[in-house]
Design a protein around this motif. Structure first.
Motif, PDB file in Angstrom:
ATOM      1  N   PRO A 385       0.833  -1.206   0.000  1.00 63.14           N
ATOM      2  CA  PRO A 385       0.000   0.000   0.000  1.00 63.14           C
ATOM      3  C   PRO A 385       0.867   1.255   0.000  1.00 63.14           C
ATOM      4  O   PRO A 385       2.080   1.174   0.224  1.00 63.14           O
ATOM      5  N   GLU A 386       0.248   2.390  -0.245  1.00 70.39           N
ATOM      6  CA  GLU A 386       0.940   3.689  -0.259  1.00 70.39           C
ATOM      7  C   GLU A 386       1.847   3.813  -1.481  1.00 70.39           C
ATOM      8  O   GLU A 386       1.605   4.615  -2.365  1.00 70.39           O
ATOM      9  N   MET A 387       2.903   3.004  -1.519  1.00 69.22           N
ATOM     10  CA  MET A 387       3.833   3.017  -2.656  1.00 69.22           C
ATOM     11  C   MET A 387       4.436   1.632  -2.808  1.00 69.22           C
ATOM     12  O   MET A 387       5.008   1.089  -1.864  1.00 69.22           O
ATOM     13  N   GLY A 388       4.285   1.038  -3.994  1.00 72.07           N
ATOM     14  CA  GLY A 388       4.793  -0.306  -4.238  1.00 72.07           C
ATOM     15  C   GLY A 388       6.295  -0.323  -4.476  1.00 72.07           C
ATOM     16  O   GLY A 388       6.960   0.716  -4.551  1.00 72.07           O
ATOM     17  N   GLY A 389       6.821  -1.530  -4.655  1.00 72.09           N
ATOM     18  CA  GLY A 389       8.254  -1.706  -4.771  1.00 72.09           C
ATOM     19  C   GLY A 389       8.862  -1.094  -6.015  1.00 72.09           C
ATOM     20  O   GLY A 389       9.944  -0.501  -5.967  1.00 72.09           O
TER      21      GLY A 389
END
Length: 448
Positions: A385-389
């Motif tokens: 969530p928020e920002m992926g890899g």
């Protein structure tokens, strides 16, 4: 009277009927029949027959595609969650095995790890069906893949089954994962064997074909026009029952007795073919037996860099702590699952690393900005969530261009990750991983 009700005088009657088999293919045709009474000087009935076979088949393919897409999304989500749970099991058991001195207890812990790896293999088949299985792309001649499959099947099938291969002389370069394509062929061979308990013939043939505009892909949609490699797998068995054909690629669907099949073989084949941009269909031959047709796009492109291979060590092997380093390397571990994060951190610490953690990509950027070049390696979960890899990777490279990165996920081999892999700088590892596999990946990026 038609469709169970009486019709009023003068009312047109419309209904469909199946006719066939028709023509050399022996295919049944479906016709829409409209009958209209004619009144006047000459009384009679005007009957119009329209062949609607192709339209109805297209509707069935679209419905099948939508159903398989929905099942695929469900299967992919379940498999991803399973992989996280299996990662926790493997990591915890591996750490306990490493610390255990009693040989009997070590054996029990090894059994847990082995069982988790077997579940992970079934999980990979689900991910293949969901088209989220890692694809290590390279250019291969499809004929060579068929020749390798032929050799394996020749040694594994009963002698009562005759295998015939016709691969022609034209090269068929395809861009894909040789291991996945080989497994697909083996699955089709095993499926044919089960359909011929008393023996028979398994025929495999390849050809170069041209696909025109509007040719339907199996499972719905259309294949882009162009040249394709065609692979036909036929057997002389009992064929596929008509009621089974619409569900032949569904995961967990099998007509075999309990304990004789998982129902994941053909669904994995379907997922592999679709992952490679191709199409697959199943049908019955007029003379008996099943026929599978696979169509894969040809390529003139150079191979993409494959994911770094991660060797599977012998069961008793355990990674050695990092040696020869002046100071413990600092590793930033980013994973949204608290249990996976904690146990992976424990493994990295056991390998001699200093570990910093973050729960998503945004948190990781804050840690990286504060610690700077002290961090030598980032281990990134792909889906968070928020920002992926992948997004976090790009932002991290702006902050620290020389940062080494190891992607870690149940979906580790998606095309977006594969395109980022650089030997010695960026690698990927699939969950669930063992201590030895993680240790080998870290050592490959940081050096001995």
């Amino acid at each position: 009277i038609e469709a169970g009700r009486p019709y009023a005088p003068g009312e047109p009657v419309a209904f469909t009927r199946v006719a066939g088999p028709v023509g050399q293919s022996g295919m049944q045709r479906r016709a829409l029949i409209t009958a209209m009474p004619v009144a006047g000087a000459v009384a009679g009935v005007v009957v119009v027959l329209r062949d609607v076979t192709e339209r109805l088949l297209a509707e069935e393919r679209l419905n099948q595609a939508e159903k398989l897409e929905s099942i695929g999304k469900l299967a992919g989500g379940i498999a991803h969650d399973f992989n996280n749970m299996l990662a926790v099991m493997c990591a915890a058991a591996g750490l306990a095995e490493r610390a255990e001195s009693d040989s009997a207890r070590r054996g029990h812990l090894r059994t847990i790890i082995t069982s988790a790896e077997q579940v992970a293999e079934s999980n990979r088949r689900l991910l293949a069906f969901a088209r989220k299985d890692p694809v290590r792309r390279a250019v291969d001649d499809l004929r060579e893949v068929v020749a390798q499959a032929h050799e394996l099947l020749r040694h594994s099938l009963e002698r009562t089954i005759v295998i015939r291969c016709d691969c022609g002389t034209l090269p068929l370069p395809v861009l894909g994962d040789r291991s996945a394509l080989l497994n697909a062929l083996i699955n089709l061979g095993i499926n044919a064997r089960d359909a011929m308990p008393a023996g028979g013939t398994l025929a495999i043939a390849t050809a170069l074909v041209e696909v025109g505009t509007g040719e339907a892909a199996a499972g719905g949609g259309e294949l882009p026009p162009g040249r394709y490699a065609e692979l036909i797998v036929r057997d002389s068995g009992h064929g596929i029952p008509a009621e089974v054909l619409p569900r032949i690629f569904d995961p967990f669907f099998t007509t075999k007795p309990v304990g004789k099949g998982t129902g994941l073989g053909l669904s994995a084949v379907y997922g592999t073919v679709r992952t490679h941009g191709g199409a697959i269909s199943a049908s019955n031959q007029p003379g008996g037996g099943a026929r599978f047709r696979l169509v894969l796009p040809l390529t003139t492109q150079p191979a993409l860099r494959p994911m770094m291979p991660l060797p599977t060590p012998p069961p008793a092997a355990a990674p050695e702590p990092s040696a020869g380093m002046a100071a413990p390397p600092v590793v930033l571990l980013v994973d949204d699952d608290p249990e996976v994060r904690q146990l992976t951190a424990d493994i990295l610490a056991d390998l001699g690393c200093t570990v910093l953690t973050a729960g998503n990509g945004r948190e990781a950027l804050v840690v990286l900005a504060a610690e700077g070049e002290r961090i030598r390696l980032a281990v990134l979960d792909v889906i968070m969530p928020e920002m992926g890899g992948v997004e976090a990777f790009r932002e991290m490279r702006h902050l620290q261009p020389g940062l080494r990165v190891l992607f870690s996920s149940g979906y580790a081999g998606g095309d977006d990750v594969v395109a980022l892999v650089e030997p010695g700088r960026v690698a990927a590892i699939e969950k669930p991983f063992t201590m030895a596999q993680l240790g080998a990946a870290v050592k490959g990026l940081l050096g001995p």
